[in-house]
Design a protein around this motif. Structure first.
Motif, PDB file in Angstrom:
ATOM      1  N   ILE A 146       0.869  -1.170   0.000  1.00  0.00           N
ATOM      2  CA  ILE A 146       0.000   0.000   0.000  1.00  0.00           C
ATOM      3  C   ILE A 146       0.906   1.219   0.000  1.00  0.00           C
ATOM      4  CG2 ILE A 146      -1.741   1.308   1.279  1.00  0.00           C
ATOM      5  CD1 ILE A 146      -2.620  -1.381   2.532  1.00  0.00           C
ATOM      6  N   TYR A 147       0.643   2.146  -0.925  1.00  0.00           N
ATOM      7  CA  TYR A 147       1.430   3.373  -0.982  1.00  0.00           C
ATOM      8  C   TYR A 147       0.590   4.453  -1.644  1.00  0.00           C
ATOM      9  CZ  TYR A 147       2.219   2.041  -5.852  1.00  0.00           C
ATOM     10  OH  TYR A 147       2.042   1.689  -7.150  1.00  0.00           O
ATOM     11  N   ALA A 148       1.025   5.695  -1.510  1.00  0.00           N
ATOM     12  CA  ALA A 148       0.337   6.815  -2.148  1.00  0.00           C
ATOM     13  C   ALA A 148       1.355   7.702  -2.842  1.00  0.00           C
ATOM     14  CB  ALA A 148      -0.458   7.611  -1.118  1.00  0.00           C
ATOM     15  N   CYS A 149       0.905   8.298  -3.941  1.00  0.00           N
ATOM     16  CA  CYS A 149       1.766   9.188  -4.715  1.00  0.00           C
ATOM     17  C   CYS A 149       1.003  10.441  -5.109  1.00  0.00           C
ATOM     18  CB  CYS A 149       2.243   8.504  -5.993  1.00  0.00           C
ATOM     19  SG  CYS A 149       3.322   7.102  -5.729  1.00  0.00           S
ATOM     20  N   LEU A 150       1.754  11.520  -5.223  1.00  0.00           N
ATOM     21  CA  LEU A 150       1.251  12.780  -5.744  1.00  0.00           C
ATOM     22  C   LEU A 150       1.759  12.897  -7.183  1.00  0.00           C
ATOM     23  CD1 LEU A 150      -0.092  15.569  -5.378  1.00  0.00           C
ATOM     24  CD2 LEU A 150       2.123  16.396  -4.546  1.00  0.00           C
ATOM     25  N   TYR A 151       0.839  13.138  -8.119  1.00  0.00           N
ATOM     26  CA  TYR A 151       1.162  13.150  -9.542  1.00  0.00           C
ATOM     27  C   TYR A 151       1.202  14.572 -10.081  1.00  0.00           C
ATOM     28  CZ  TYR A 151       0.465   8.178  -9.382  1.00  0.00           C
ATOM     29  OH  TYR A 151       0.594   6.854  -9.068  1.00  0.00           O
ATOM     30  N   THR A 152       2.197  14.840 -10.937  1.00  0.00           N
ATOM     31  CA  THR A 152       2.356  16.137 -11.584  1.00  0.00           C
ATOM     32  C   THR A 152       2.552  15.892 -13.073  1.00  0.00           C
ATOM     33  OG1 THR A 152       3.454  16.977  -9.607  1.00  0.00           O
ATOM     34  CG2 THR A 152       3.705  18.267 -11.620  1.00  0.00           C
ATOM     35  N   ALA A 153       1.742  16.564 -13.886  1.00  0.00           N
ATOM     36  CA  ALA A 153       1.832  16.397 -15.337  1.00  0.00           C
ATOM     37  C   ALA A 153       2.302  17.701 -15.976  1.00  0.00           C
ATOM     38  CB  ALA A 153       0.468  15.999 -15.898  1.00  0.00           C
ATOM     39  N   ASP A 154       3.203  17.584 -16.944  1.00  0.00           N
ATOM     40  CA  ASP A 154       3.731  18.730 -17.680  1.00  0.00           C
ATOM     41  C   ASP A 154       3.379  18.551 -19.157  1.00  0.00           C
ATOM     42  OD1 ASP A 154       5.140  20.705 -18.997  1.00  0.00           O
ATOM     43  OD2 ASP A 154       7.116  19.994 -18.372  1.00  0.00           O
ATOM     44  N   PRO A 155       2.308  19.203 -19.624  1.00  0.00           N
ATOM     45  CA  PRO A 155       1.894  19.011 -21.013  1.00  0.00           C
ATOM     46  C   PRO A 155       2.908  19.539 -22.024  1.00  0.00           C
ATOM     47  CG  PRO A 155       0.534  20.690 -19.946  1.00  0.00           C
ATOM     48  CD  PRO A 155       1.420  20.102 -18.894  1.00  0.00           C
ATOM     49  N   ASN A 156       3.671  20.558 -21.666  1.00  0.00           N
ATOM     50  CA  ASN A 156       4.662  21.104 -22.604  1.00  0.00           C
ATOM     51  C   ASN A 156       5.846  20.155 -22.778  1.00  0.00           C
ATOM     52  OD1 ASN A 156       3.160  23.461 -23.034  1.00  0.00           O
ATOM     53  ND2 ASN A 156       4.010  24.386 -21.192  1.00  0.00           N
ATOM     54  N   GLY A 157       6.283  19.537 -21.695  1.00  0.00           N
ATOM     55  CA  GLY A 157       7.412  18.615 -21.764  1.00  0.00           C
ATOM     56  C   GLY A 157       7.006  17.177 -22.001  1.00  0.00           C
ATOM     57  N   HIS A 158       5.698  16.924 -22.057  1.00  0.00           N
ATOM     58  CA  HIS A 158       5.166  15.568 -22.239  1.00  0.00           C
ATOM     59  C   HIS A 158       5.737  14.602 -21.200  1.00  0.00           C
ATOM     60  CE1 HIS A 158       4.587  17.397 -26.267  1.00  0.00           C
ATOM     61  NE2 HIS A 158       3.385  16.925 -26.057  1.00  0.00           N
ATOM     62  N   THR A 159       5.665  15.035 -19.938  1.00  0.00           N
ATOM     63  CA  THR A 159       6.132  14.183 -18.848  1.00  0.00           C
ATOM     64  C   THR A 159       5.077  14.134 -17.749  1.00  0.00           C
ATOM     65  OG1 THR A 159       7.244  16.016 -17.713  1.00  0.00           O
ATOM     66  CG2 THR A 159       8.582  14.706 -19.259  1.00  0.00           C
ATOM     67  N   ILE A 160       5.091  13.056 -17.026  1.00  0.00           N
ATOM     68  CA  ILE A 160       4.270  12.884 -15.830  1.00  0.00           C
ATOM     69  C   ILE A 160       5.211  12.338 -14.771  1.00  0.00           C
ATOM     70  CG2 ILE A 160       2.332  11.653 -14.763  1.00  0.00           C
ATOM     71  CD1 ILE A 160       2.275  11.823 -18.445  1.00  0.00           C
ATOM     72  N   SER A 161       5.156  12.904 -13.573  1.00  0.00           N
ATOM     73  CA  SER A 161       6.022  12.402 -12.505  1.00  0.00           C
ATOM     74  C   SER A 161       5.180  12.168 -11.263  1.00  0.00           C
ATOM     75  CB  SER A 161       7.160  13.381 -12.208  1.00  0.00           C
ATOM     76  OG  SER A 161       6.645  14.625 -11.790  1.00  0.00           O
ATOM     77  N   TRP A 162       5.723  11.349 -10.377  1.00  0.00           N
ATOM     78  CA  TRP A 162       5.051  11.094  -9.112  1.00  0.00           C
ATOM     79  C   TRP A 162       6.072  11.012  -7.998  1.00  0.00           C
ATOM     80  CZ3 TRP A 162       4.687   7.991 -13.401  1.00  0.00           C
ATOM     81  CH2 TRP A 162       5.376   6.788 -13.371  1.00  0.00           C
ATOM     82  N   THR A 163       5.629  11.502  -6.839  1.00  0.00           N
ATOM     83  CA  THR A 163       6.459  11.486  -5.644  1.00  0.00           C
ATOM     84  C   THR A 163       5.668  10.826  -4.524  1.00  0.00           C
ATOM     85  OG1 THR A 163       5.675  13.710  -5.071  1.00  0.00           O
ATOM     86  CG2 THR A 163       7.770  13.555  -6.261  1.00  0.00           C
ATOM     87  N   PRO A 164       6.357  10.206  -3.579  1.00  0.00           N
ATOM     88  CA  PRO A 164       5.640   9.504  -2.512  1.00  0.00           C
ATOM     89  C   PRO A 164       4.930  10.465  -1.561  1.00  0.00           C
ATOM     90  CG  PRO A 164       8.024   9.321  -2.196  1.00  0.00           C
ATOM     91  CD  PRO A 164       7.808  10.043  -3.482  1.00  0.00           C
ATOM     92  N   VAL A 165       3.803  10.002  -1.061  1.00  0.00           N
ATOM     93  CA  VAL A 165       3.102  10.688   0.020  1.00  0.00           C
ATOM     94  C   VAL A 165       3.525   9.959   1.295  1.00  0.00           C
ATOM     95  CG1 VAL A 165       0.864  11.242   1.040  1.00  0.00           C
ATOM     96  CG2 VAL A 165       1.159  11.344  -1.458  1.00  0.00           C
ATOM     97  N   ALA A 166       4.266  10.644   2.132  1.00  0.00           N
ATOM     98  CA  ALA A 166       4.806  10.018   3.346  1.00  0.00           C
ATOM     99  C   ALA A 166       3.681   9.647   4.308  1.00  0.00           C
ATOM    100  CB  ALA A 166       5.786  10.965   4.030  1.00  0.00           C
ATOM    101  N   GLY A 167       3.920   8.562   5.035  1.00  0.00           N
ATOM    102  CA  GLY A 167       2.997   8.157   6.083  1.00  0.00           C
ATOM    103  C   GLY A 167       1.798   7.357   5.617  1.00  0.00           C
TER     104      GLY A 167
END
Length: 156
Positions: A68-89
């Motif tokens: 079980i884990y959680a992530c925060l997602y960020t999308a960059d339409p200009n760079g055509h990238t999507i990234s995710w970082t962990p949600v602690a706890g």
């Protein structure tokens, strides 16, 4: 005492789908996640954060691990990238990574890179035996996920 398993994955696939089609699918996190195998629950935490609750990994009737884990997602339409970082706890895993995509000739090349640190709540003397099984299972799920995404994108 629990132990940690580290998983690092970098995979690439090509599709005939346009850059826009690929980005639209991957930036829509719930839609993209629906292609991932063995997800027991996928929970919207708000603010583009999601909790993943995976099916238990087991042998016979014995549960070896539940992730079980959680992530925060960020999308960059200009760079055509999507990234995710962990949600602690949240849960027993910390997962980070991203998608990148580029157009090359008639194809869109899609690259996934992800890193996870999973805490396995079993005695540490089992680490040598169980770590490779957890890594193998995660890699098999990633391979199936990429195949499912590729199939959807190539239907286009």
């Amino acid at each position: 005492m629990a132990f940690q398993v580290e998983i690092n994955v970098e995979k690439e696939f090509a599709t005939s789908a346009s850059l826009g089609e690929v980005y639209a699918l991957l930036a829509d996190v719930p839609r993209s996640a629906s292609h991932f195998p063995k997800v027991e629950r996928f929970v919207d935490l708000g603010g583009n954060a999601y909790r993943w609750e995976m099916e238990k990994i087991g042998i016979g009737g014995h549960t070896l691990h539940e992730t079980i884990y959680a992530c925060l997602y960020t999308a960059d339409p200009n760079g055509h990238t999507i990234s995710w970082t962990p949600v602690a706890g949240v849960g027993n895993g910390l997962v980070e990574g991203g998608w990148s995509m580029t157009r090359k000739g008639e194809e869109t090349l899609v690259t996934l890179h992800t890193k996870g640190i999973l805490t396995v709540d079993l005695p540490s003397f089992l680490q040598l035996l169980l770590s490779p099984l957890v890594v193998m299972e995660f890699n098999l799920m990633i391979a199936e996920y990429l195949q499912n995404l590729s199939t959807t994108l190539n239907r286009g």
